[in-house]
Motif scaffolding. Structure first.
Motif, mmCIF file in Angstrom:
data_model
loop_
_atom_site.group_PDB
_atom_site.id
_atom_site.type_symbol
_atom_site.label_atom_id
_atom_site.label_comp_id
_atom_site.label_asym_id
_atom_site.label_seq_id
_atom_site.Cartn_x
_atom_site.Cartn_y
_atom_site.Cartn_z
ATOM 1 N N LEU A 95 63.247 -23.981 54.942
ATOM 2 C CA LEU A 95 63.584 -25.278 55.516
ATOM 3 C C LEU A 95 62.362 -26.120 55.867
ATOM 4 O O LEU A 95 62.406 -27.343 55.763
ATOM 5 N N ASN A 96 61.294 -25.491 56.299
ATOM 6 C CA ASN A 96 60.081 -26.228 56.641
ATOM 7 C C ASN A 96 59.390 -26.665 55.347
ATOM 8 O O ASN A 96 59.060 -25.840 54.497
ATOM 9 N N SER A 97 59.168 -27.956 55.202
ATOM 10 C CA SER A 97 58.626 -28.483 53.946
ATOM 11 C C SER A 97 57.202 -28.010 53.668
ATOM 12 O O SER A 97 56.727 -28.104 52.532
ATOM 13 N N GLU A 98 56.506 -27.500 54.696
ATOM 14 C CA GLU A 98 55.144 -27.025 54.504
ATOM 15 C C GLU A 98 55.052 -25.501 54.447
ATOM 16 O O GLU A 98 53.963 -24.947 54.318
ATOM 17 N N ALA A 99 56.185 -24.830 54.556
ATOM 18 C CA ALA A 99 56.209 -23.365 54.549
ATOM 19 C C ALA A 99 56.200 -22.837 53.118
ATOM 20 O O ALA A 99 56.505 -23.558 52.154
ATOM 21 N N TYR A 100 55.862 -21.567 52.981
ATOM 22 C CA TYR A 100 55.827 -20.944 51.656
ATOM 23 C C TYR A 100 55.949 -19.432 51.778
ATOM 24 O O TYR A 100 55.768 -18.857 52.869
ATOM 25 N N LYS A 101 56.243 -18.814 50.650
ATOM 26 C CA LYS A 101 56.157 -17.365 50.501
ATOM 27 C C LYS A 101 55.230 -17.076 49.321
ATOM 28 O O LYS A 101 55.264 -17.786 48.314
ATOM 29 N N LEU A 102 54.417 -16.057 49.465
ATOM 30 C CA LEU A 102 53.497 -15.649 48.402
ATOM 31 C C LEU A 102 53.625 -14.143 48.212
ATOM 32 O O LEU A 102 53.358 -13.364 49.136
ATOM 33 N N ASN A 103 54.081 -13.747 47.029
ATOM 34 C CA ASN A 103 54.234 -12.325 46.718
ATOM 35 C C ASN A 103 53.380 -11.977 45.512
ATOM 36 O O ASN A 103 53.539 -12.564 44.428
ATOM 37 N N ILE A 104 52.482 -11.017 45.687
ATOM 38 C CA ILE A 104 51.568 -10.606 44.627
ATOM 39 C C ILE A 104 51.823 -9.145 44.312
ATOM 40 O O ILE A 104 51.647 -8.260 45.167
ATOM 41 N N SER A 105 52.257 -8.898 43.087
ATOM 42 C CA SER A 105 52.506 -7.532 42.630
ATOM 43 C C SER A 105 51.672 -7.275 41.386
ATOM 44 O O SER A 105 50.890 -8.117 40.949
ATOM 45 N N GLN A 117 54.308 -29.473 48.497
ATOM 46 C CA GLN A 117 53.330 -29.315 49.569
ATOM 47 C C GLN A 117 53.279 -27.878 50.073
ATOM 48 O O GLN A 117 52.192 -27.313 50.287
ATOM 49 N N GLY A 118 54.434 -27.272 50.278
ATOM 50 C CA GLY A 118 54.464 -25.869 50.688
ATOM 51 C C GLY A 118 53.788 -24.977 49.659
ATOM 52 O O GLY A 118 53.012 -24.073 50.000
ATOM 53 N N ALA A 119 54.050 -25.239 48.379
ATOM 54 C CA ALA A 119 53.421 -24.456 47.314
ATOM 55 C C ALA A 119 51.910 -24.677 47.299
ATOM 56 O O ALA A 119 51.136 -23.752 47.021
ATOM 57 N N PHE A 120 51.478 -25.891 47.599
ATOM 58 C CA PHE A 120 50.043 -26.195 47.648
ATOM 59 C C PHE A 120 49.355 -25.336 48.704
ATOM 60 O O PHE A 120 48.256 -24.815 48.478
ATOM 61 N N TYR A 121 50.010 -25.156 49.850
ATOM 62 C CA TYR A 121 49.410 -24.324 50.891
ATOM 63 C C TYR A 121 49.404 -22.850 50.489
ATOM 64 O O TYR A 121 48.498 -22.096 50.877
ATOM 65 N N ALA A 122 50.391 -22.438 49.701
ATOM 66 C CA ALA A 122 50.359 -21.073 49.149
ATOM 67 C C ALA A 122 49.143 -20.900 48.255
ATOM 68 O O ALA A 122 48.467 -19.865 48.282
#
Length: 758
Positions: A95-105, A117-122
């Protein structure tokens, strides 16, 4: 057949690229600290067979990552691969437009966000898992291992800002872009650009060409500090301005990094440069020069129709250049001297039914606000806009402590917290004598990091009006971009964690460890940061029975060597393991070493074991929380404060209060003198008292007159041989700052140093 052969070639290429293992991946040292981070076993290997998958929804963030990899290394990403991928995925549940999840496998990196914008911060977090050599294109390997992990992250505040004053000293377009790049890397989303000042107007306004021809240039610049007497100047014309094309270019550059630029056009004060170009904007109509000295000037805009027409025309051009919702209009430090003597001003007060000049300022601000509201914009002003009544929709930027923020939030106005005590990066950050010249004050890195944005006076409902915080960089004494970087970094890095990371996740020791690693990235980015991580800090521990001195350093796995004979510490000097007994006055010198060499500068502390050290002391008023030093006991700990950093842990600051200090020597003792000193930095609203009283036991008070010195430090020595147990010192505050001086009309500060009893 051709397709099959191409597949075999691609597979062989992939297998060949994996025959040599990449160097070990970097453990996560991400700044600002993510909300949740978990490390997993397998690493992802980025190489020539890696593909980035992204829809147009993530064009800015994916393009940034592609450019970062291609500009930082010889690795060339594939358009189509199928072997390992970096995927950008839209997740509407975030919901937060600046939030993100980053998963590295092992086989895939997945960036999830609801917005670009959220992806940019990721991506900014991901880049910190790459070697620092990617930052300057010197990475030589054909593959790189990225640490496997899972991150869920979001900011704590919507407003995360950093300021830059270009009115006093101007910086190139290239540097402004570099500044914005660094802010974006730290997930700071707002650049507050201070464009107009008494000393220079820096934005092209086509309708008023004299702003470029006259207001943009001053005849000369102050040499040294404002407090130095007499003032000296360099005799060299200085100035310039950003063309509207420059500004369009910078705004577009910032938008591609999700940084909003808020322009500041100062009014009604700090306007002498504009009045120099158009004297009719002032109250006297007399010609004035663009200011060559720092400070607060009585030349302010006159609230007449011609002035409002000028400002509306200026703002029309400003809002055409800056798409930000907010326009900052200053509103601070506007002396009322000319308004009091101005016939037009007094007529305006009467016609509008205003009480006084403070309400006239409120009228001025409200009128500008109404105009900007009619254009779909909102105003931000410094906390002086509270004076005389707050404009209806204004957001308050609270810089004189947090009192203005509390007052505005309780009136249901949005606030941005930026107090001098924690946010002014033009203050000194170290007690080292070779620090660049600064306006004064003392704001070390740990104080920035430990800043709690939400004032404790606000309840839960009122806290919702706190949008966030920002750091400020005023440039009176910052002549070059290199010094600007030195003053901003790493304090802006600490501020980024203040406004992004959860308060409960913050840990200064861990931050220092991550910052030490982050320095390598700053080196690669050619950012001239201040490195005080390898410095030694000291503290006197005293009571009636014993006096010891404690040493510590911020960084782990380092050794402190010290001496007590005044010599420089070396590798074979004494190793610090526990607090050092101090039986007599001495000078401690210490430094941080690794196994091979000294890393930081030498720390030196002189301890004067006078008769009050280790005794009891009380003060009638608590020092201001922004300048509480080491508390009351810091006044009798045998250590004098810095000669230039009035905000260090040895100076105590009191704002507008009379104080009474009582020292209990424990038993009747023979003394010969009582000494202390006051800071007299009038450029920072700090005034030595004109007198004080000393009372020995229950005897009559004795008055000590203090000379009206122009020096920064004012020594007070009262000589008297007597037997005494209790020493009482009454110190009246200077009072209200007179007109014509910085801070006129405000209460003066009192800053007092060590009280020495011999």
């Amino acid at each position: 057949m051709r397709t099959k052969n191409l597949l075999i070639v691609s597979l062989l290429s992939f297998l060949f690229s994996c025959t040599e293992k990449p160097k070990p991946s970097i453990l996560p040292q991400i700044i600002p600290e993510p909300t949740v981070i978990e490390v997993v076993a397998s690493d992802f290997v980025l190489n020539d067979n890696t593909e980035i998958k992204a829809s147009d929804d993530f064009k800015v963030s994916s393009d940034f990552l592609k450019a970062y990899v291609s500009n930082g290394s010889a690795i060339r990403l594939k358009d189509h691969s199928g072997f390992n991928t970096i995927s950008f995925e839209k997740d509407e549940k975030i919901l937060n437009s600046e939030a993100y999840k980053l998963n590295i496998s092992e086989n895939e990196i997945i960036i999830s966000a609801s917005t670009d914008q959220g992806a940019f911060y990721a991506v900014q977090s991901l880049r910190q898992l790459f070697p620092a050599s990617f930052e300057n294109g010197t990475f030589q390997e054909n593959q790189v291992a990225i640490k496997g992990l899972s991150i869920e992250d979001e900011p704590q505040f919507n407003y995360r800002g950093m300021h830059l004053d270009v009115g006093r000293h101007m910086f190139s377009v290239d540097f402004i872009k570099k500044y914005i790049d660094a802010l974006a890397m730290l997930k700071i989303n707002t650049f507050h650009w201070h464009l107009t000042e008494d000393q220079g107007w820096r934005i092209e306004i086509k309708k008023y060409p004299k702003l470029q021809d006259i207001a943009a240039f001053r005849n000369e610049t102050l040499i040294g500090h404002y407090s130095d007497q007499p003032h000296q100047f360099d005799g060299k014309k200085y100035g310039g301005y950003y063309t509207q094309e420059d500004i369009k270019e910078i705004v577009a550059y910032a938008q591609d990094r999700f940084v909003t630029i808020i322009p500041e056009i100062e009014l009604p004060g700090h306007s002498q440069a504009a009045i120099a170009a158009y004297p009719e904007l002032g109250c006297t109509g007399e010609k004035v020069e663009v200011a060559t000295l720092w400070g607060v000037f009585e030349e302010v805009y006159c609230p007449k129709e011609e002035t409002f027409k000028f400002l509306e025309d200026v703002l029309d051009e400003v809002i055409a250049l800056f798409p930000s919702t907010y326009i900052h209009i200053g509103g601070d430090e506007a002396p009322k001297t000319h308004w009091k003597a101005c016939e037009a001003c007094q007529k305006r007060i009467k016609s509008e039914g205003l009480k006084d000049e403070h309400e006239l300022q409120s009228y001025f601000i409200s009128r500008i606000e109404n105009y900007l509201n009619s254009k779909g914009r909102q105003i931000i002003g410094w906390d002086e806009i509270l004076e005389g009544g707050l404009a209806p929709n204004a957001t308050v930027m609270s810089w004189r402590g947090t009192k203005g923020a509390v007052e505005a939030a309780k009136q249901k106005h949005n606030v941005i917290i930026t107090p001098t005590s924690h946010s002014y990066f033009n203050y000194y950050q170290s007690t080292n004598a070779d620090e660049p010249l600064a306006i004064g004050g003392f704001l070390p890195l740990d104080k920035v990091y430990n800043f709690n944005v939400i004032p404790k006076e606000l309840n839960k409902d009122e806290q919702k009006f706190v949008l966030g915080a920002q750091g400020n960089l005023w440039t009176e004494y910052i002549k070059t971009s290199e010094i600007a970087e030195y003053m901003a970094f790493p304090r802006v890095i600490a501020m980024s964690e203040v406004v992004w990371s959860k308060q409960e996740n913050k840990n200064y020791e861990d931050f220092v460890s991550r910052l030490e690693w982050f320095h390598k990235r700053l080196d690669s980015l050619n950012i001239n940061y201040a490195n005080h991580l390898y410095e030694v800090e000291g503290e006197l521990i005293s009571n009636n029975k014993s006096i010891h001195y404690k040493l510590q350093t911020l960084t782990k796995d380092k050794v402190i060597h010290y001496t007590l004979d005044g010599s420089e510490p070396e590798l074979d000097s004494e190793i610090y393991n526990e607090s050092i007994p101090i039986p007599t006055s001495t000078t401690i010198k210490a430094a941080v070493f690794n196994t091979k060499e000294k890393l930081g500068k030498t720390f030196s502390e002189t301890i004067n074991l006078h008769k009050a050290v280790g005794q009891n002391i009380t003060i009638s008023k608590e020092p201001h929380r922004a300048y509480s030093g080491s508390g009351a006991r810091g006044l009798i700990n045998g250590i004098s404060g810095s000669n230039t950093r009035f905000g260090d842990k040895e100076w105590l600051g009191f704002w507008g209060e009379d104080i009474e200090i009582v020292i209990d020597l424990g038993e009747e003792s023979e003394i010969n003198s009582v000494e202390t000193r006051f800071y007299n930095g009038k450029g920072q609203w700090i005034f030595a008292p004109e007198k004080l009283e000393i009372v020995f036991d229950d005897n009559e008070p004795e008055t000590v007159l203090i000379s009206k010195s122009k020096d920064l430090l004012v020594d007070v020595i009262f000589e008297k041989s007597t037997q005494v147990r209790f020493i009482k010192i009454r110190i009246p505050n200077y009072g209200t700052i007179p007109d014509g001086l910085q801070g006129a009309g405000n209460k003066a500060w009192t800053f007092i140093d060590e009280i020495i009893v011999n």
